[in-house]
Scaffold this motif. Structure first.
Motif, PDB file in Angstrom:
ATOM      1  N   ASP A   8     -27.375  92.213   2.178  1.00 38.74           N
ATOM      2  CA  ASP A   8     -28.675  91.717   2.699  1.00 38.74           C
ATOM      3  C   ASP A   8     -28.809  92.414   3.710  1.00 38.74           C
ATOM      4  N   LEU A   9     -30.457  92.564   4.223  1.00 42.03           N
ATOM      5  CA  LEU A   9     -30.838  93.467   5.279  1.00 42.03           C
ATOM      6  C   LEU A   9     -31.409  92.099   6.315  1.00 42.03           C
ATOM      7  N   ARG A  10     -31.057  91.949   7.618  1.00 44.63           N
ATOM      8  CA  ARG A  10     -31.504  91.409   8.322  1.00 44.63           C
ATOM      9  C   ARG A  10     -32.013  91.771   9.764  1.00 44.63           C
ATOM     10  N   GLN A  11     -33.076  91.577  10.362  1.00 48.55           N
ATOM     11  CA  GLN A  11     -33.460  91.797  11.716  1.00 48.55           C
ATOM     12  C   GLN A  11     -33.155  90.820  12.717  1.00 48.55           C
ATOM     13  N   THR A  12     -32.378  91.208  13.725  1.00 48.50           N
ATOM     14  CA  THR A  12     -31.996  90.211  14.836  1.00 48.50           C
ATOM     15  C   THR A  12     -32.417  90.976  16.199  1.00 48.50           C
ATOM     16  N   GLN A  13     -32.458  90.240  17.072  1.00 47.53           N
ATOM     17  CA  GLN A  13     -32.669  90.559  18.502  1.00 47.53           C
ATOM     18  C   GLN A  13     -31.439  90.092  19.432  1.00 47.53           C
TER      19      GLN A  13
END
Length: 489
Positions: A8-13
């Motif tokens: 899975d590809l996820r964007q987090t900060q």
């Protein structure tokens, strides 16, 4: 539903602190002496770093810049930069020559001084209070019947531990001194009459019993309670009430009295091994009703990058790995110099704001201190409160009134008649002054101190006054009355 692996590809900060940022934050909390050790380790590990000349070695004129300058063009970090605080930037109501009524007793709050040449006195100590042995020795002469008894008592004082308990062997000491055991016991009993009450005891029970006798509370019920401290620790209160033959109210009073005693009366005094305090910041009048603030260059080394040596090594590098290592060393050296430069600027900005806020202290003494919090300074210098906390930790400021930890200038406030409030340190100093000025026949109780402070415009509760009095090491009215009688004996 079947379970199977998948991607899975996820964007987090997220906020991530780089190792360099972590190191910079660590440098803020270090004192100048710790920085000197850190720099020494850096010099050993990085061949491009070397020690530069100080301003004195370079023959500089000694003039102080109005702003902290950038590091030198050769990549050096100089610990001689300073700030000038002009008279107009400070409290316009403060007169430079006004010492006020509280000037003398305010000066007593310092731990050390400054020499006439303006350099810090290296005899400054982290704790200016006398040691327990010194404090007891000062009292022996007034209560001993003769020099022989004073000598034996002084020998016994050497057998007290940090908490004030006697840890020696009376029989062995009697044999060592060649005197009867009864004479050594009388000397120990003499020590047990000294201040602080409870010192010289051989057990916890004896220490508490001495304090109960001093408070005139050592009746048979209290004696049985002290003799059964193991039951107190176990919480067997019903059994203790039956043994002491008291009701619930009396037993509660006895427990409260017992808990008010100090089980380690000697711990309020400083130890023998007091280390010298080297100030990190120097403050002195500039001759124009202002202040000069500078980093103590004596304890802060100056770093430079040897760029000629870098070019020489770079010219001899024969592979990418060697060149990469050399560039990494250069980057680390430049970063360390910038980090030290930024640390210096932050310390100077913080110290300058402290001087502005607490100018009354520097001119008139601790009686003129104002409440000050880390948040107030952080908002002015536009930094986080935690940064100010790190900057003021383990760092000392030297001024004409003495040497103080930067944390000393931050204190809570109490209500005052002028509406601005007063620093808790100013209240403590006033309590000390009142107690030192009292007469033997009219020792002030805590309630009397409350009334005296209220007359001066400070509204405090009795328990607050008692807390401040104990915090500065001043005994109760009964203890002070006895000490004054001994001093006048």
């Amino acid at each position: 539903m079947a379970l199977s692996p998948r991607l899975d590809l996820r964007q987090t900060q997220s906020l991530v602190m780089t190792p360099q940022l972590q190191q910079a934050i660590k440098l803020l909390a270090l004192s100048n002496l710790e920085i000197e050790t850190f720099v020494g380790e850096a010099l050993e590990s990085n061949p491009l770093l070397e020690m530069g000349e100080t301003s004195h070695e370079r023959g500089d004129s000694g003039e102080i810049a109005t702003e902290p300058s950038e590091h030198d063009s050769d990549g050096g970090f100089d610990g001689t930069e300073a700030l000038d605080i002009a008279p107009g930037a400070l409290d316009p109501e403060a007169s430079p020559g006004d010492q006020g009524d509280g000037g003398d007793w305010g000066r007593a709050a310092g731990s050390g001084g400054i020499s006439v040449e303006g350099l810090p006195d290296l005899e400054n100590r982290a704790n200016g209070e006398p040691t327990l042995a010194e404090y007891l020795a000062d009292q022996i002469g007034a209560v001993a019947h003769d020099e022989r008894e004073a000598f034996v008592a002084a020998r016994l004082i050497g057998e007290l531990d940090e908490a004030g308990y006697f840890t020696g062997d009376l029989f062995a000491l009697a044999e060592e001194l060649g005197i009867p055991l009864a004479e050594v016991e009388r000397a120990l009993a003499l020590i047990q009459t000294l201040d602080p009450t409870g010192v010289g005891a051989r057990t916890l029970g004896e220490c508490l019993a001495l304090q109960a006798r001093e408070a005139d509370r050592y009746d048979p019920c209290m004696a049985r309670l002290i003799d059964n401290l193991d039951l107190v620790a176990a919480g067997e209160f019903a059994r203790l009430k039956r043994m002491c033959e008291v009701d619930d109210e009396d037993f509660a009073d006895m427990l409260a009295e017992l808990r008010s005693y100090d089980p380690k009366p000697g711990c309020r005094f400083g130890g023998e091994g007091q280390s010298a305090v080297v100030p990190d910041v120097l403050i002195a009048p500039d001759g124009a009703d202002g202040w000069t603030i500078r980093i103590n260059e004596a304890s802060l080394p100056r770093l430079v990058v040897n760029r000629e040596y870098f070019l020489e090594l770079k010219g001899g590098a024969r592979d990418k790995q060697s060149l990469s290592w050399l560039n990494e060393q250069l980057s680390e050296a430049d970063w360390l110099i910038r980090a030290l430069d930024q640390r210096q600027k932050t310390i100077l900005k913080t110290a300058a704001e402290i001087v502005k806020r607490q100018e009354g202290f520097f001119r008139r003494g601790v009686s003129a201190m104002k409440p000050l919090t880390l948040r107030e300074v952080a908002e002015v210098i536009e930094m986080h409160e935690s940064t100010v906390s790190r900057v003021t930790s383990n760092k000392y400021l030297s001024c004409p009134r003495g040497t103080f930890e930067l944390k000393y200038f931050f204190s809570s406030g109490v209500a005052a008649a002028d509406g601005e409030g007063a620093s808790s340190e100013a209240i403590k100093a006033r309590i000390r002054a009142l107690c030192e000025g009292e007469d033997t026949k009219s020792v002030l109780s805590d309630q009397a101190l409350v009334e005296a402070l209220k007359a001066e415009g400070f509204d405090l509760a009795r328990r607050t006054v008692a807390k401040y009095r104990e915090a500065i090491g001043i005994g109760s009215s009964a203890q002070r009355r006895r000490a004054k009688k001994l001093a006048n004996y």
